[in-house]
Enzyme design. Structure first.
Site, mmCIF file in Angstrom:
data_model
loop_
_atom_site.group_PDB
_atom_site.id
_atom_site.type_symbol
_atom_site.label_atom_id
_atom_site.label_comp_id
_atom_site.label_asym_id
_atom_site.label_seq_id
_atom_site.Cartn_x
_atom_site.Cartn_y
_atom_site.Cartn_z
ATOM 1 N N GLU A 197 -0.918 52.428 -7.461
ATOM 2 C CA GLU A 197 -2.337 51.092 -8.202
ATOM 3 C C GLU A 197 -1.814 50.471 -9.278
ATOM 4 O OE1 GLU A 197 -4.205 48.595 -5.979
ATOM 5 O OE2 GLU A 197 -5.101 50.795 -5.498
ATOM 6 N N HIS A 198 -1.665 49.600 -9.469
ATOM 7 C CA HIS A 198 -1.101 49.097 -10.526
ATOM 8 C C HIS A 198 0.313 49.282 -11.249
ATOM 9 C CE1 HIS A 198 -4.422 46.079 -12.167
ATOM 10 N NE2 HIS A 198 -4.671 47.693 -11.269
ATOM 11 N N THR A 199 1.241 49.857 -10.179
ATOM 12 C CA THR A 199 2.652 50.218 -10.728
ATOM 13 C C THR A 199 3.932 49.056 -9.919
ATOM 14 O OG1 THR A 199 2.332 51.008 -8.516
ATOM 15 C CG2 THR A 199 1.866 53.048 -10.018
ATOM 16 N N ASP A 200 2.652 48.195 -9.728
ATOM 17 C CA ASP A 200 4.277 47.117 -9.153
ATOM 18 C C ASP A 200 4.726 46.370 -9.950
ATOM 19 O OD1 ASP A 200 1.502 45.401 -9.353
ATOM 20 O OD2 ASP A 200 1.309 44.832 -6.953
ATOM 21 N N ALA A 211 -13.083 41.347 -2.891
ATOM 22 C CA ALA A 211 -13.172 42.841 -2.343
ATOM 23 C C ALA A 211 -12.034 43.539 -2.306
ATOM 24 C CB ALA A 211 -13.301 43.165 -0.303
ATOM 25 N N SER A 231 -6.787 38.112 -0.109
ATOM 26 C CA SER A 231 -7.507 37.193 0.427
ATOM 27 C C SER A 231 -6.914 36.301 -0.011
ATOM 28 C CB SER A 231 -8.795 36.961 0.408
ATOM 29 O OG SER A 231 -9.515 37.070 -0.564
ATOM 30 N N SER A 232 -6.150 36.109 -1.485
ATOM 31 C CA SER A 232 -5.830 34.969 -2.051
ATOM 32 C C SER A 232 -4.118 35.490 -1.644
ATOM 33 C CB SER A 232 -5.909 35.278 -3.014
ATOM 34 O OG SER A 232 -6.284 35.900 -3.648
ATOM 35 N N GLU A 259 1.144 32.976 -7.565
ATOM 36 C CA GLU A 259 0.092 33.085 -7.695
ATOM 37 C C GLU A 259 -0.037 33.215 -9.968
ATOM 38 O OE1 GLU A 259 -2.325 35.505 -6.021
ATOM 39 O OE2 GLU A 259 -3.582 36.227 -6.914
ATOM 40 N N ASP A 266 0.592 42.359 -3.150
ATOM 41 C CA ASP A 266 0.093 41.746 -1.726
ATOM 42 C C ASP A 266 1.085 41.178 -0.536
ATOM 43 O OD1 ASP A 266 -1.510 43.490 -3.425
ATOM 44 O OD2 ASP A 266 -3.071 41.542 -3.576
HETATM 45 C C1 GLA Z 1 -4.020 43.781 -7.671
HETATM 46 C C2 GLA Z 1 -2.134 42.293 -7.336
HETATM 47 C C3 GLA Z 1 -1.135 43.455 -7.687
HETATM 48 C C4 GLA Z 1 -1.635 44.701 -7.768
HETATM 49 C C5 GLA Z 1 -2.843 45.393 -7.484
HETATM 50 C C6 GLA Z 1 -2.944 46.672 -8.179
HETATM 51 O O1 GLA Z 1 -3.958 43.509 -6.222
HETATM 52 O O2 GLA Z 1 -2.174 40.770 -6.932
HETATM 53 O O3 GLA Z 1 0.089 43.249 -7.620
HETATM 54 O O4 GLA Z 1 -1.114 44.935 -8.744
HETATM 55 O O5 GLA Z 1 -3.643 44.300 -8.058
HETATM 56 O O6 GLA Z 1 -2.116 47.740 -7.744
#
Ligand code: GLA
Length: 383
Positions: free
Chosen positions: A39-42, A128, A132-133, A165, A177
């Site tokens: 999470e928050h690594t991308d 959630a 969805s976006s 986005e 995503d």
């Molecule tokens: C959101 C962002 C993703 C990712 C996550 C956290 O979903 O759209 O790019 O950074 O948060 O992992």
């Protein structure tokens, strides 16, 4: 087609017919996603391990002879948005900017598009953290290109959707995503290297279920918090003299001149990258105890170091973890500040988990939470 998709396709085609007076030429479907770990690594050039899920967004479309795009949103009281392909500006309607942004990004990437009639409907819970976006962006991109009879590489489609986005909507998101919505693979999670966008399939054994529980806490002020976290990561990388936190090791962090908050943010990302690689191996080996341990560490790191969880989510996750024990794991999934939690466990333990969650957790409205039992599904396609 499964019943969930059939019902959604009926809904989007009838919204299309009522708004535009004829049947659509095509319907594109792009799935939501759940991130198992990473999470928050991308946006730090790191690793993520998501899979596509069953709920999705569908976009019905047919061509117009002019340069207008007219869209009806079935999930927003059939609200309508109209714009011209040659003058795309921001709309006052939030949902419409995901469509306008994607069309704008496609054109900026050099794709020639024509006017269109569009209808949109989805069955992903909004807010959630299940993308969805992103699924809307990917489905719109696929539908517009299909109308133009143009093929696109799925990774490029994801990059265009991400640009929509970041540049149009204004959330400086990573690629996860959009990429999993475009490239999802049935029965598999994907270990994604967000630096070179290499995708590695990791099979999710048939007797394992992915359970998603929506906390009912809707994600508020997300963009501000999200963009702030991203800035903190960039500052940390710059101070350590590396391109991205992907390149930083714990020892470098120990020596760096950073304030305590920035240091904690960087520590989360550095350790989360290692956990994600280890989790992909554990999943491939069907070692659910090890996977569960890594998911628990990931959650603690999101709570204590990256500080993106909320108390209701922390209590839901610990309830899920106690019910699952060492037969799997649970953590918050997605960008944070509310949204959903994910669990991985043997299919024959799903009902036990459902009972534990329904007995022990209530949403802020006092209702039972939405529980979804999933298997990894395919990425974007025309239906
Ligand atoms: C959101 C962002 C993703 C990712 C996550 C956290 O979903 O759209 O790019 O950074 O948060 O992992």
């Amino acid at each position: 087609m499964n019943p969930l998709d059939m019902a959604l396709k009926d809904r989007v085609t009838s919204a299309f017919a009522s708004a535009h007076g004829h049947a659509p030429m095509l319907v594109a479907r792009a799935p939501g996603r759940v991130n198992l770990i990473g999470e928050h690594t991308d946006y730090n050039d790191g690793f993520v391990l998501p899979c596509a899920i069953g709920p999705s967004t569908m976009v019905a479309a047919s061509p117009r002879a002019d340069r207008e795009v007219r869209i009806v949103a079935a999930d927003f009281d059939n609200a309508v948005d109209t714009f011209n392909l040659d003058t795309i500006v921001q709309s006052d309607q939030g949902w419409a900017n995901y469509v306008r942004g994607t069309v704008d990004a496609l054109q900026k990437a050099g794709f020639a598009l024509g006017g269109a009639h569009i209808a949109i409907a989805g069955n992903l819970p909004k807010g959630a953290g299940l993308s969805s976006s992103a699924s809307l962006e990917v489905a719109v991109g696929q539908a517009m290109l299909a109308l133009a009879k143009t093929e696109i590489d799925r990774t490029l489609l994801a990059q265009v959707a991400q640009a929509a986005e970041c540049d149009f909507v204004g959330t400086k998101c990573g690629i996860m995503d959009q990429l999993i919505s475009a490239q999802g693979k049935e029965g598999h999670a994907l270990l994604i290297d967000c630096r070179n966008l290499a995708l590695n399939d990791v099979r999710v054994p048939d007797n394992i279920a992915i359970v998603i529980v929506h906390s009912g806490v809707t994600r508020g002020l997300v963009e501000g918090h999200y963009n702030e976290r991203r800035r903190q990561c960039e500052v940390a990388a710059a101070r350590m003299g590396v391109t991205a936190l992907r390149d930083a090791a714990p020892a470098m962090l120990a020596d760096a001149d950073l304030d305590p908050i920035t240091r904690k943010r960087a520590w989360h990302v550095i350790t989360e990258n290692s956990r994600t690689l280890a989790a992909a191996e554990a999943l491939a080996a069907a070692d659910l105890a090890e996977l569960g341990r890594l998911m628990a560490e990931s959650h603690a790191s999101m709570r204590d170091d990256f500080e993106i969880t909320v108390p209701a989510i922390d209590s839901l996750v610990s309830l899920m973890q106690s019910a699952i024990g060492n037969s799997g794991g649970a953590r918050m999934t997605g960008g944070g500040f509310g949204g959903a939690c994910v669990a991985i466990l043997p299919t024959d333990k799903v009902e036990m988990l459902r009972h534990a969650v329904e007995a022990g957790y209530r949403t802020p409205d006092g209702t039972k939470p939405l529980i979804m039992v999933e298997r990894p599904g395919p990425g974007v396609a025309l239906t």
